[in-house]
Enzyme design. Structure first.
Site, PDB file in Angstrom:
ATOM      1  N   TYR A 164      39.746  53.737 -57.948  1.00 21.81           N
ATOM      2  CA  TYR A 164      38.876  54.308 -56.912  1.00 21.81           C
ATOM      3  C   TYR A 164      39.629  55.387 -56.127  1.00 21.81           C
ATOM      4  O   TYR A 164      39.189  56.537 -56.021  1.00 21.81           O
ATOM      5  CB  TYR A 164      38.373  53.200 -55.977  1.00 21.81           C
ATOM      6  CG  TYR A 164      37.735  53.730 -54.722  1.00 21.81           C
ATOM      7  CD1 TYR A 164      36.558  54.462 -54.781  1.00 21.81           C
ATOM      8  CD2 TYR A 164      38.321  53.514 -53.473  1.00 21.81           C
ATOM      9  CE1 TYR A 164      35.982  54.974 -53.626  1.00 21.81           C
ATOM     10  CE2 TYR A 164      37.756  54.017 -52.323  1.00 21.81           C
ATOM     11  CZ  TYR A 164      36.582  54.750 -52.395  1.00 21.81           C
ATOM     12  OH  TYR A 164      36.032  55.266 -51.257  1.00 21.81           O
ATOM     13  N   THR A 194      23.025  52.160 -55.463  1.00 18.97           N
ATOM     14  CA  THR A 194      23.528  51.229 -54.450  1.00 18.97           C
ATOM     15  C   THR A 194      22.847  51.437 -53.094  1.00 18.97           C
ATOM     16  O   THR A 194      22.929  50.571 -52.233  1.00 18.97           O
ATOM     17  CB  THR A 194      25.061  51.352 -54.261  1.00 18.97           C
ATOM     18  OG1 THR A 194      25.366  52.713 -53.973  1.00 18.97           O
ATOM     19  CG2 THR A 194      25.814  50.923 -55.498  1.00 18.97           C
ATOM     20  N   PHE A 216      42.100  36.722 -46.867  1.00 14.70           N
ATOM     21  CA  PHE A 216      42.933  37.088 -48.029  1.00 14.70           C
ATOM     22  C   PHE A 216      44.377  37.340 -47.589  1.00 14.70           C
ATOM     23  O   PHE A 216      44.771  38.468 -47.330  1.00 14.70           O
ATOM     24  CB  PHE A 216      42.365  38.324 -48.718  1.00 14.70           C
ATOM     25  CG  PHE A 216      41.004  38.127 -49.324  1.00 14.70           C
ATOM     26  CD1 PHE A 216      40.602  36.889 -49.815  1.00 14.70           C
ATOM     27  CD2 PHE A 216      40.114  39.190 -49.416  1.00 14.70           C
ATOM     28  CE1 PHE A 216      39.340  36.717 -50.387  1.00 14.70           C
ATOM     29  CE2 PHE A 216      38.859  39.031 -49.986  1.00 14.70           C
ATOM     30  CZ  PHE A 216      38.466  37.783 -50.471  1.00 14.70           C
ATOM     31  N   TYR A 271      25.179  53.878 -46.870  1.00 14.19           N
ATOM     32  CA  TYR A 271      25.549  53.515 -45.493  1.00 14.19           C
ATOM     33  C   TYR A 271      25.972  54.740 -44.673  1.00 14.19           C
ATOM     34  O   TYR A 271      25.270  55.154 -43.730  1.00 14.19           O
ATOM     35  CB  TYR A 271      26.632  52.447 -45.567  1.00 14.19           C
ATOM     36  CG  TYR A 271      27.318  52.091 -44.277  1.00 14.19           C
ATOM     37  CD1 TYR A 271      26.597  51.881 -43.108  1.00 14.19           C
ATOM     38  CD2 TYR A 271      28.702  51.913 -44.249  1.00 14.19           C
ATOM     39  CE1 TYR A 271      27.244  51.527 -41.936  1.00 14.19           C
ATOM     40  CE2 TYR A 271      29.350  51.548 -43.091  1.00 14.19           C
ATOM     41  CZ  TYR A 271      28.633  51.372 -41.931  1.00 14.19           C
ATOM     42  OH  TYR A 271      29.281  51.015 -40.785  1.00 14.19           O
ATOM     43  N   LYS A 275      39.204  59.679 -56.104  1.00 15.67           N
ATOM     44  CA  LYS A 275      38.964  60.454 -54.872  1.00 15.67           C
ATOM     45  C   LYS A 275      40.070  61.498 -54.671  1.00 15.67           C
ATOM     46  O   LYS A 275      39.815  62.619 -54.224  1.00 15.67           O
ATOM     47  CB  LYS A 275      38.882  59.518 -53.670  1.00 15.67           C
ATOM     48  CG  LYS A 275      37.620  58.650 -53.650  1.00 15.67           C
ATOM     49  CD  LYS A 275      36.406  59.436 -53.177  1.00 15.67           C
ATOM     50  CE  LYS A 275      35.171  58.585 -53.025  1.00 15.67           C
ATOM     51  NZ  LYS A 275      34.050  59.271 -52.394  1.00 15.67           N
TER      52      LYS A 275
HETATM   53  N1  UDP Z   1      39.284  40.597 -46.197  1.00 14.36           N
HETATM   54  C1  UDP Z   1      39.364  39.212 -46.116  1.00 14.36           C
HETATM   55  N2  UDP Z   1      38.314  38.479 -46.580  1.00 14.36           N
HETATM   56  C2  UDP Z   1      37.196  39.042 -47.117  1.00 14.36           C
HETATM   57  C3  UDP Z   1      37.110  40.460 -47.173  1.00 14.36           C
HETATM   58  C4  UDP Z   1      38.174  41.210 -46.701  1.00 14.36           C
HETATM   59  O1  UDP Z   1      40.363  38.662 -45.650  1.00 14.36           O
HETATM   60  O2  UDP Z   1      36.304  38.290 -47.554  1.00 14.36           O
HETATM   61  C5  UDP Z   1      40.406  41.414 -45.705  1.00 14.36           C
HETATM   62  C6  UDP Z   1      40.988  42.361 -46.747  1.00 14.36           C
HETATM   63  O3  UDP Z   1      41.965  41.707 -47.520  1.00 14.36           O
HETATM   64  C7  UDP Z   1      41.556  43.482 -45.867  1.00 14.36           C
HETATM   65  C8  UDP Z   1      40.605  43.497 -44.661  1.00 14.36           C
HETATM   66  O4  UDP Z   1      39.915  42.248 -44.673  1.00 14.36           O
HETATM   67  O5  UDP Z   1      42.836  43.140 -45.404  1.00 14.36           O
HETATM   68  C9  UDP Z   1      39.556  44.603 -44.752  1.00 14.36           C
HETATM   69  O6  UDP Z   1      38.953  44.522 -46.034  1.00 14.36           O
HETATM   70  P1  UDP Z   1      37.703  45.380 -46.445  1.00 14.36           P
HETATM   71  O7  UDP Z   1      37.307  44.957 -47.833  1.00 14.36           O
HETATM   72  O8  UDP Z   1      36.667  45.300 -45.387  1.00 14.36           O
HETATM   73  O9  UDP Z   1      38.226  46.876 -46.457  1.00 14.36           O
HETATM   74  P2  UDP Z   1      39.486  47.562 -47.196  1.00 14.36           P
HETATM   75  O10 UDP Z   1      40.580  47.595 -46.170  1.00 14.36           O
HETATM   76  O11 UDP Z   1      39.817  46.755 -48.398  1.00 14.36           O
HETATM   77  O12 UDP Z   1      38.968  48.921 -47.514  1.00 14.36           O
END
Ligand code: UDP
Length: 331
Positions: free
Chosen positions: A143, A35, A208, A11, A147
């Protein structure tokens, strides 16, 4: 400049490769397509398919008096937080060991500049917001730990061997640019998942956590347009200084909650999006917002696409075009 882009079929790597070519640079992409998608490699780039560690010496060469490349932009990585908890060896090998091999190949070939894709996950749970580069780094998953380990390795190479290095710590990258966007087999990111609901590819989006200490109870993140991120890479490769390892946070400087993102997706698509409340995801902090002041001051970076609706609109256009292309290919 002649630049090696590892992970240029992914990406962010593919958007960056596109921009580098537009600005007149010569680009060689190495990607094993584990990927990424071959289709994402921009037409003007030379594409070498394979593992970065296995190919680095061959591609970069071994004569430090005659370097073949001016620099490397190293995007290739394993990047799923949840998977890194379950299968950490894949992350220590795929991220740390691969990058150490790349660093040695760069040294042996006299390749002087490196721009590395670091991450907000190196900070872990922050004490305050926004996060600056001076804040403690306490990753909460393998992860982020891999990094951060790489960032430390790069710092010592800069000091000992004169590498001109920059690490860019991405916050939440989204959006698309000229046919390059988020198109993963395993998608875990909020914006593409919400847009998949709009496209009818999934029933609903799970939120979430609705009991976070935020105004609407959902978690807040800093979404940065992938084009602004790519611009920062171009600035970084130019600004890199021998013997220095500079680290910059990159975000848009404002946070949006999960509910705000869902609303933006409804506004942009004009479609209702079904959402359900779900438990918090393990390891998620409540709020992650970047201070990008250092990148703005030192790199002269100026994010131009900070409007959430614009970011979502570009992601939406990309996904619709992708759907049209795969529909046409099936006919
Ligand atoms: N999130 C959510 N539902 C989903 C995927 C993500 O509520 O199906 C929430 C996640 O808990 C976080 C925000 O969206 O608070 C951004 O998540 P993402 O995985 O895009 O990026 P991250 O911040 O984890 O790198």
């Amino acid at each position: 400049m002649r630049l090696l882009v590892t992970g240029g079929a992914g990406y962010v790597g593919s958007v960056c490769a596109t921009l580098l070519l537009e600005r007149g640079h010569e680009v060689v992409v190495v990607d094993d397509l584990s990927t990424g998608n071959a289709d994402a490699v921009p037409a003007g780039a030379e594409f070498v398919r394979g593992d970065v560690a296995a190919l680095a010496a061959d591609v970069l060469g071994t004569d430090p008096r005659a370097p073949r490349f001016d620099g490397v932009l190293h995007f290739a990585a394993q990047s799923l937080v949840g998977e890194s908890v379950e299968v950490p060896e894949k992350y220590w090998q795929g991220n740390v060991v691969t990058t150490l091999t790349l660093l040695e190949a760069m040294r042996a070939s006299g390749t002087s500049r490196l721009v590395f894709s670091s991450t907000a996950a190196t900070y872990g749970e922050p004490d305050h917001s926004p996060i600056t580069e001076a804040d403690p780094t306490r990753p909460t998953n393998p992860y982020g730990a891999t990094k951060l380990a790489i960032d430390h390795a790069i710092s010592s190479y800069a000091v000992a061997h004169g590498l001109a290095a920059t690490s860019l710590r991405y916050f939440n990258v989204a959006g698309a640019y000229r046919g390059a966007g988020e198109n993963r087999v395993v998608e875990t990111h909020l914006i593409p998942l919400v847009l998949q609901v709009a496209l009818g590819q999934r029933d609903k989006i799970s939120i979430f956590g609705t009991d976070w200490p935020t105004p609407d109870g959902t978690a807040i993140r800093d979404y940065i347009h992938v084009l602004d991120l790519a611009e920062a890479h171009l600035l970084a490769v130019n600004a890199s200084t021998p013997g220095r390892h500079d680290i910059y946070n990159l975000g848009s400087g404002s946070g949006f909650s999960v509910r705000e993102v869902i609303s933006a997706c409804e506004r942009v698509t004009g479609l209702p999006i079904t959402a359900e409340d779900a438990p918090r995801r393990a390891g998620d902090p409540a709020v992650l917002v970047a201070s990008s002041d250092r990148a703005i001051a030192e790199l002269g970076w100026s994010p131009a696409h900070t409007d959430l609706d614009e970011i979502v609109a570009d992601a939406w256009q990309f996904l619709k075009d992708l759907g049209d292309r795969s529909h046409a290919a099936r006919r």
